[in-house]
Design an enzyme around this catalytic site. Structure first.
Site, short mmCIF file in Angstrom:
data_model
loop_
_atom_site.label_atom_id
_atom_site.label_comp_id
_atom_site.label_asym_id
_atom_site.label_seq_id
_atom_site.Cartn_x
_atom_site.Cartn_y
_atom_site.Cartn_z
N TYR A 183 0.85 -1.19 0.00
CA TYR A 183 0.00 0.00 0.00
C TYR A 183 0.89 1.24 0.00
O TYR A 183 1.86 1.31 0.75
CB TYR A 183 -0.89 0.00 1.25
CG TYR A 183 -1.78 1.21 1.37
CD1 TYR A 183 -2.84 1.41 0.49
CD2 TYR A 183 -1.57 2.16 2.39
CE1 TYR A 183 -3.68 2.51 0.61
CE2 TYR A 183 -2.41 3.26 2.51
CZ TYR A 183 -3.46 3.43 1.63
OH TYR A 183 -4.29 4.52 1.76
N ASP A 243 9.39 2.83 -0.48
CA ASP A 243 8.39 3.50 0.36
C ASP A 243 8.64 3.11 1.81
O ASP A 243 8.37 1.98 2.22
CB ASP A 243 6.99 3.09 -0.11
CG ASP A 243 5.88 3.76 0.70
OD1 ASP A 243 6.18 4.39 1.74
OD2 ASP A 243 4.71 3.66 0.28
N LYS A 273 4.42 9.08 8.68
CA LYS A 273 4.16 8.50 10.00
C LYS A 273 5.12 9.00 11.10
O LYS A 273 4.95 10.11 11.55
CB LYS A 273 4.09 6.98 9.88
CG LYS A 273 2.92 6.58 8.94
CD LYS A 273 2.47 5.16 9.01
CE LYS A 273 1.13 4.99 8.30
NZ LYS A 273 1.18 4.42 6.96
C1 PLP Z 1 0.50 4.81 5.62
C2 PLP Z 1 1.23 4.54 4.37
C3 PLP Z 1 1.12 5.37 3.24
C4 PLP Z 1 0.11 6.47 3.14
O1 PLP Z 1 0.33 7.49 4.08
P1 PLP Z 1 -0.88 8.49 4.42
O2 PLP Z 1 -0.24 9.49 5.31
O3 PLP Z 1 -1.92 7.65 5.10
O4 PLP Z 1 -1.36 9.06 3.15
C5 PLP Z 1 1.94 5.14 2.15
N1 PLP Z 1 2.82 4.12 2.15
C6 PLP Z 1 2.93 3.28 3.21
C7 PLP Z 1 3.94 2.18 3.16
C8 PLP Z 1 2.14 3.45 4.34
O5 PLP Z 1 2.24 2.59 5.36
#
Ligand code: PLP
Length: 437
Positions: free
Chosen positions: A145, A240, A272
């Site tokens: 994701y 990511d 995060k």
């Molecule tokens: C949480 C997450 C996102 C998206 O971040 P948001 O701040 O919720 O838009 C993208 N990539 C990864 C791996 C994530 O865990």
């Protein structure tokens, strides 16, 4: 032993009248586990308090950000001090520079650009990769994701290395027609995609270690293989680390593989933890790639609240306090909880697999190791739902989905960990008694 949840129920009724599903992010609605969501009034350290006064050990930590625990005194103090000087100027500030320096010091990126969410970070990284390479295709893995970016809300097409189909209504086929979705860990599929489309691939984007299908540690050398394959074809490797960054280790997942093996991604995304509980995220990478970004280069990207002084102050304080002791604590508390979860589920006869990368871990309700999304999808979600509800009844707030990491913080002390350990045996028995879906 059921506590009152009257106020949460009342708020949920009101919320549903004015907000779709009553929540501002779908997983919060508890649809996958049943029952009504708890509305939270406050949090401190490892504990959440809901609007009815019930307390829970928090194993979500805002889905990762609260690395130091809730309401950390030093984060609170620096944020309050920053707020006293105003909250947004739309002009550059000192905390942005300091947070960028901190991230550049900890990770292999040469420079970073701040945005307000992980979604924006991956969306912008992909635009930059396309702008830099002059190519249009993007490769991603099923089960990874990257936020709700149209092009990445894609499912695999009918065969390997075929172009993807939209993963949700509202995403046009034209948005996913340039995306290739492959099974995680499948080197042959990656090679085949690059053999067929290599000169059109702008980038491959992957979670540095998948955490959004539950935790799947990349097999040794897999990320290096991806980086090398991208390099051979002139594509960019986008790692990511929105979830793993500054959490899986001090240097994120890269600290566990790239730093040891001697390679680095071309671009990375963060979010995060680096926002310290505020909306802040970033993308960064190789100097020559980042130099293509406006205003230095021609690739446009912008944001009214990007690098917001309150968010960057919270993130900076969080990262400065996230020393080796914090990661050692997360490791220890995680080992204790993982071992207890294994014991309790084994004793109750519930098939399960515990997987981890660095300090991040999750419990899969399935009987064989999870290497990709197809494996993760074999979980007994009914057993997890019963387990979740039994843990919640005993004051432990797990992620309300079987496909998520369990998050700890530096504030998860002996009392918090013991509360989790005490709840596990009965929750495991509840899982054992669950009727398969
Ligand atoms: C949480 C997450 C996102 C998206 O971040 P948001 O701040 O919720 O838009 C993208 N990539 C990864 C791996 C994530 O865990």
């Amino acid at each position: 032993m059921s506590a009152s949840t009257d106020r949460s129920e009342d708020l949920f009724r009101r919320a549903r009248a004015v907000t779709p599903g009553g929540v501002n992010s779908p997983v919060r609605a508890f649809n996958a586990v049943g029952g009504d969501p708890r509305f939270i009034r406050s949090a401190r350290g490892a504990w959440l308090t809901d609007v009815d006064g019930n307390e829970y050990v928090d194993l979500i930590c805002s889905w990762g950000p609260m690395l130091l625990g809730h309401a950390h005194p030093e984060v609170q103090a620096t944020v309050a001090e920053a707020v006293s000087r105003g909250t947004s100027y739309g002009a550059p500030t000192e905390p942005e520079v300091e947070l960028a320096e901190e991230i550049v010091a900890r990770t292999p990126v040469d420079s970073v650009r701040f945005v307000s969410s992980g979604t924006e970070a991956t969306m912008s990284a992909i635009r930059l990769a396309r702008g830099f390479t002059g190519r249009d295709l993007v490769v991603k893995f099923a089960g990874c994701y990257h936020g709700h970016v149209d092009a990445l809300l894609a499912s695999a097409g009918s065969g390997l290395a075929t172009l993807a189909v939209p993963g949700t209504p509202g995403v046009p086929e034209s948005a996913t027609a340039l995306t290739i979705v492959l099974p995680y860990h499948d080197r042959e599929a990656v090679t085949a995609a690059f053999v067929e489309h290599g000169d059109r691939i702008a980038c491959l984007v992957t979670e540095a270690a998948p955490g959004n299908m539950g935790v799947v540690a990349p097999e040794p050398g897999f990320n290096e293989f991806l980086a090398r394959t991208c390099a051979e074809h002139g594509a960019l490797f986008v790692s990511d680390e929105v979830m793993t960054g500054f959490r899986a280790s001090r240097q994120g997942q890269w600290g566990l593989d790239g730093a040891v093996e001697g390679w680095r991604p071309d671009l990375m995304t963060f979010g995060k933890v680096m926002g310290g509980g505020f909306p802040a995220a970033a993308f960064g990478g190789r100097a020559d790639v980042m130099a293509r970004l406006a205003p230095e280069g021609p690739v446009y990207q912008a944001g009214t609240l990007s690098g917001n002084p309150i968010a960057t102050t919270a993130g900076l304080t969080t990262l400065r306090l996230a020393d080796d002791g914090v990661y050692e604590h997360l490791t220890k508390a995680g080992e204790t909880i993982k071992a207890a979860a294994t014991d309790a589920l084994a004793a109750a006869g519930v098939p399960h697999v515990v997987q981890a990368t660095g300090t991040m871990f999750s419990v899969f309700f399935t009987d064989s190791p999870v290497r990709d999304f197809a494996d993760a999808s074999r979980q007994d979600t009914a057993a997890f739902a019963a387990f979740f509800r039994a843990m919640l009844d005993r004051g432990v707030y797990l992620p309300p989905s079987a496909y998520e990491a369990w998050f700890l913080s530096a504030a998860h002390d002996d009392r918090a960990v013991q509360t989790v350990l005490d709840a596990l045996p009965a929750a495991a028995r509840a899982a054992a008694e669950a009727v398969p879906a």
